[in-house]
Design a protein around this motif. Sequence first.
Motif: not given
Length: 835
Positions: A593, A597-598, A600, A602, A660, A663, A741
């Motif tokens: 995850l 997320h890094e 962009n 999800t 995010q 998630d 994040s």
Amino acid sequence: MHDSTQPPSTALVVSRPHRLLLPLWWLGNGFAWLGGASWRGLTSRYDRSSYQVSGFFVLLNGVIAWGLVTLAAVGMELVPSFADAAPFTIVWGLFVLLFDRAIAAKVVDPGEDKLRSRSSYVVRVICAVLIGFIVAELGALAIFHEDVERTMGNTTAKQVEEARRLVVGADGAPSERQAKLEGLEADRAALDTRVADAQKAFDDASRLAACELDPRGCDDLLAQGRITGRAGEGDKTALLNQERDAARTALESATAERSKQAPGLDRDISDLRTAVNTDLDEAQRSAESAKSVPARWRAMLEFTTKDPNGRLMHLMLIVFGILLDMIPLLIKMWRGQTDYDRTVVAHRTRHAYDVRSAQERHAAELAHAGDRHLGELQRAAARERLHGDLELELVKLRGDTTRKIEVEKERVRFEQAVEELREKPVVPEAVREQPLTVLDRRSATTSSVRLPRSWAEQDQALVGHVFGGLYRAVEPLEGADRGGFGRMLRGKDTKTGRQVVIKAVRDTDGDDGSRSPLGEMWQREVDAAQKLAHGNIGKIITSGLDKGHLWTASPLYQPGSLVKWIETTTDQDPAGYTLQHSINYMKQLVDALVYAHERNVTHGDIKPTNAVLHGPTLKLVDWGFARLSSRLEEGAAVLHGGTPLYTAPEALLGGDFDAQLADVYSVGATWYYLLTGHPPYQDADLDGSARDVARQIREKQVVCHRVEQYLPDVPGTVADLVHDLVRTYPGTRVGSTGGDSPAAHLHRAMTVLAADPETTRKGDMPVGPGAGMRHKGGVDQPDTRPDAPAPGVSFTYTDVIPSTRAPMTSPVILPPTVLEHPVTNGMSTLLEDDN
């Protein structure tokens, strides 16, 4: 140790005189000690008198230094009186006395190195010169006190005048600030002058107008011819009245202008004058306060440089101070080696010999002890090496035996698995060569393959179909999410024989070539798989559209479904699935995850059935609900959805939300299931829509039981973290604050949790569906911690795993501990490399 300047204890001791002469005797001994010798070692009367003379000059130097520094301190007004300064300046006198005594205590040793001896004398001469110079300068400060004060006064006055010139400038050449001040004052005076002139003009005009109307008492104006002298109204009276009105207007204008400009000018003038006065006062104070010792010394040098008599006196003081301080050393150099020096040298020689002999004896003893200890260490090391070799051989023997047993076990398991695969019916060759009709597919499927109940009639045609002309669907994938998005099949590459997973879904809206919402969702999964390359994220080999079906081909991971592996493991051994297993799997899921997320991306539908195992490695799959920030920025349509009991309520209720943090909620719900075998909100009514389920959870119509209800011994840190992840209010979840994040914040929390001593100690405790059923109590324990900042409002969180678990059997189910070490070439066919 003995003092190097002290003679040996066997030296001749001078007898004491009569008690009446005892004070003089002690005084002579004191002078001899100050001269650099010990009176007990002085046997020669010549040596004794020589050292006493040196001691007298040492004492004289100390007294003079003390007196001069005291006078200087009083003269510089550092202390009010001599009596007040004496107790403090005595320290300086003692320092000079002891320093001179150390300079004079030079023992003449003919055997000493010549260069070293000369260097020692040079150092002593330099020190004596410095001490004498300092004492002479202190004396000069005391003697020239009044001249120094006068010189400093003149210097202060010059500094003040220079500062004044810098601030206000010289006559006829004011400084910029002074010129500005004078200009402001001139402008202010001009305003007053204008008002005064206007007032005078108005007064004159008023008197003329009044006298023209009534000339009585206005003889001076009449004589000057400025009025006619005829009383009453007339042309002249009207003209003078007009002049008076004009003068009044001019006065009012000048007064108004002064009222408008005067306050600002007065304020600027006041501020500027205050700043100038402040600088002048500061310069005055700075100049008057510069009366430190260095300043006085510079003033003394300035005076003696300009005054010939003062310069001569200053030079004489310096010469006197240096010579006075050099006298003990000169006497020492003049008398050469004395009997006392020879006694001290002999004592040093004997002492050095004794020390050297003791060192040699000690070194010999140490060498003998070291040899003995080294032999013992070598024998002990030999024993340890022999013991270690035996232990190593024993460990190797045990390891080889264990490895052979495990290899044999795995060979038997593999042969059994291959035999089961061989016994399964295969699709005839004719089917592989040409597509089946719908009727033929249905007949072949129903006769050889067991289809899930949830499959529709048209889904049966998927078995046996060759997607993309390369991947043949063999059978439904066991362990897949039966109610999930799309149909999951186990397939095979017809060219290489490699086993794959085929995911297919019928897109009736896209048959005409248009882009349907389902096609958009499908493309997002493909785009996410292409964008993400991580060891914990499942990959897609290829994808396409075939006869109305959107499909993808992915590697076949073994043992496959995480849910199926947990169920099989706990059925075989209730203690086979532990808390540490769940933590390891969740750490891998969070790693995936963080990576997504890094970039962009999800997921949008994290749940247990979307996690599969490839050996001990967890793979996050099914990115159908993935959200790509780049597409969102372009304004493309995005489907919001997900499994109701694993998806954050805000994502199901619609509107804007943080994907995010959603998630993160799904991660907590998945972990809840991995620990207890139940969703957090298992009592939720699933008959309604996804929004209805989300409202039940958000409005607290159902409760979330604490993990401790199912697992009483679970560490509190684990339970708290799980419940913090699934809070229904996004702003209170783990990772909702800080610059990183949410997934990165959760990754740090997982790292801290994994190192927690209680978690490590309880890592072997059984968890999962079986453990949850064994430990569940009869009293509900909902999570009552506040979930939102508003008083009186509470929110909860939810996830779900399908309530019914259909039995699923995989051809080969291998635990992660086995998959970490494949031992045969045949085993590698079950562990397809997806890198």
